[in-house]
Each structure stands twice: as C-alpha cells, then as structure tokens.
Design a protein around this motif. Structure first.
Motif, PDB file in Angstrom:
ATOM      1  N   GLU A 143       2.519  -0.207  -0.300  1.00  0.00           N
ATOM      2  CA  GLU A 143       2.657   0.605   0.908  1.00  0.00           C
ATOM      3  C   GLU A 143       2.515   2.088   0.582  1.00  0.00           C
ATOM      4  O   GLU A 143       2.010   2.873   1.379  1.00  0.00           O
ATOM      5  CB  GLU A 143       4.007   0.334   1.567  1.00  0.00           C
ATOM      6  N   PHE A 144       2.954   2.464  -0.613  1.00  0.00           N
ATOM      7  CA  PHE A 144       2.923   3.866  -1.020  1.00  0.00           C
ATOM      8  C   PHE A 144       1.696   4.212  -1.863  1.00  0.00           C
ATOM      9  O   PHE A 144       1.566   5.339  -2.321  1.00  0.00           O
ATOM     10  CB  PHE A 144       4.189   4.201  -1.817  1.00  0.00           C
ATOM     11  N   ALA A 145       0.812   3.252  -2.061  1.00  0.00           N
ATOM     12  CA  ALA A 145      -0.295   3.418  -2.996  1.00  0.00           C
ATOM     13  C   ALA A 145      -1.219   4.586  -2.675  1.00  0.00           C
ATOM     14  O   ALA A 145      -1.770   5.201  -3.572  1.00  0.00           O
ATOM     15  CB  ALA A 145      -1.107   2.126  -3.085  1.00  0.00           C
ATOM     16  N   VAL A 172      -1.145   1.582   4.888  1.00  0.00           N
ATOM     17  CA  VAL A 172      -2.384   1.806   4.136  1.00  0.00           C
ATOM     18  C   VAL A 172      -3.560   2.048   5.084  1.00  0.00           C
ATOM     19  O   VAL A 172      -4.394   2.921   4.832  1.00  0.00           O
ATOM     20  CB  VAL A 172      -2.651   0.627   3.173  1.00  0.00           C
ATOM     21  N   VAL A 173      -3.625   1.323   6.186  1.00  0.00           N
ATOM     22  CA  VAL A 173      -4.715   1.530   7.146  1.00  0.00           C
ATOM     23  C   VAL A 173      -4.625   2.919   7.774  1.00  0.00           C
ATOM     24  O   VAL A 173      -5.640   3.602   7.933  1.00  0.00           O
ATOM     25  CB  VAL A 173      -4.724   0.416   8.222  1.00  0.00           C
ATOM     26  N   ARG A 175      -7.188   8.371   7.816  1.00  0.00           N
ATOM     27  CA  ARG A 175      -7.156   9.819   7.587  1.00  0.00           C
ATOM     28  C   ARG A 175      -8.167  10.233   6.531  1.00  0.00           C
ATOM     29  O   ARG A 175      -8.848  11.253   6.639  1.00  0.00           O
ATOM     30  CB  ARG A 175      -5.751  10.263   7.177  1.00  0.00           C
ATOM     31  N   ILE A 176      -8.283   9.419   5.478  1.00  0.00           N
ATOM     32  CA  ILE A 176      -9.259   9.714   4.424  1.00  0.00           C
ATOM     33  C   ILE A 176     -10.673   9.619   4.976  1.00  0.00           C
ATOM     34  O   ILE A 176     -11.504  10.496   4.738  1.00  0.00           O
ATOM     35  CB  ILE A 176      -9.072   8.763   3.219  1.00  0.00           C
ATOM     36  N   ILE A 226     -10.809   3.541  -3.340  1.00  0.00           N
ATOM     37  CA  ILE A 226      -9.417   3.211  -3.642  1.00  0.00           C
ATOM     38  C   ILE A 226      -8.717   2.738  -2.379  1.00  0.00           C
ATOM     39  O   ILE A 226      -8.013   1.728  -2.377  1.00  0.00           O
ATOM     40  CB  ILE A 226      -8.699   4.424  -4.261  1.00  0.00           C
ATOM     41  N   ALA A 227      -8.924   3.464  -1.284  1.00  0.00           N
ATOM     42  CA  ALA A 227      -8.310   3.097  -0.012  1.00  0.00           C
ATOM     43  C   ALA A 227      -8.823   1.753   0.486  1.00  0.00           C
ATOM     44  O   ALA A 227      -8.045   0.915   0.956  1.00  0.00           O
ATOM     45  CB  ALA A 227      -8.583   4.192   1.022  1.00  0.00           C
TER      46      ALA A 227
END
Length: 160
Positions: free
Chosen positions: A87-89, A148-149, A154-155, A117-118
């Motif tokens: 979750e924090f990855a 994560v989504v 955002r990325i 990565i995402a």
C-alpha cells in the motif's frame, strides 16, 4: 533494506526450499520463520512510507521482495503483511514538500521512470485480488490496490 529483502527471500516459501536442494537430494529447509518474514515485510512497508524520496533508488528491490512474499506458496499471514506493505510502495514517488526539488515535483525523466514501477505494483495487487482464495489476503490486496491506483493516476497525470 538488504536484511529485510534477504529475510523475505529466504522465508517467502514458508520454510521449505526446492526439492533436491538439501543433502542427498532431500528437500532443503530454511531456518527463517514466517514471523521473521512478516516482520521484514512490515519493516519494508514502514521504510518506504517513512523515508520518502530517499528510498527511490531501492524501490525495485523492495517491490521484488514484497512480490516474492505474495506467492501462493507463502503462508496467508505473510501474504497479507506483504500486501499491506505494498500500500505504501509508491509513497516515495509522490511529489511531496520534502522532495529535493523543493516541492515543485519530479522532473519528467523521473516521472517516466516511475510509470513501470507503478504499473508493476498495481498489476501485482490486481492479480492477487483476482486469484487468491483467502479472504484476508484479498481484502489486503483490495485496500492496497485503492491507494496504489490513486498514486499511479497522479504519476500518469504528471507524465501526460
């Protein structure tokens, strides 16, 4: 980081190694327990959540170790701990005020490097959610997937 990654690598299979890996062709047995591997997964989650952008260079190895702990051969408790840590990855990829660019955001080349990565993190969580039969494991995957989504979007918005 290296010790936690090594602990997950040695214990992710639930204590037994490959057939033929031990003496005289017997199954190899590791000494690392599930509890140690769970602590390592939780430590990696806290590490990526707490250290921000300083963790970016280590994210591939952290994600690989957590992914290895989510295989169906790992105990459900270990899979759950690893998925909660995922979750924090992507937290180190956030454009926070502590970023070395003074809060202005990551440069385009770093954003582009963050996309795979995402995607890997989101794909792993979606796979576990779809395939794992243990309710607590699926719940951990669903909860982490939501976060994560959001970060992946955002990325992607920063790249576009």
């Amino acid at each position: 980081t290296a010790a936690a990654v090594a602990a997950l690598s040695g214990s992710a299979g639930g204590g037994a190694g490959e057939v033929g890996g031990g003496r005289n062709g017997r199954t190899a047995v590791t000494t690392g327990g599930t509890g140690e591997a769970m602590a390592a997964a939780e430590t990696l989650g806290a590490y990526v959540n707490s250290c921000g952008s300083a963790v970016r260079p280590f994210l591939p190895s952290v994600l690989a170790a957590l992914a290895a702990a989510t295989t169906s051969t790992s105990p459900a408790a270990l899979r759950t701990a690893a998925l909660r840590s995922l979750e924090f990855a992507l937290h180190p990829l956030d454009n926070d005020e502590g970023d070395e660019e003074g809060g202005t955001g990551m440069p385009p080349d770093r954003l582009a490097a963050a996309v795979p990565i995402a995607v890997d993190a989101a794909t792993l969580l979606a796979r576990v959610l779809a395939e794992d039969e243990e309710p607590e494991v699926a719940l951990a995957a669903a909860t982490s997937l939501e976060t994560v989504v959001e970060r992946t979007l955002r990325i992607a918005a920063g790249v576009a």
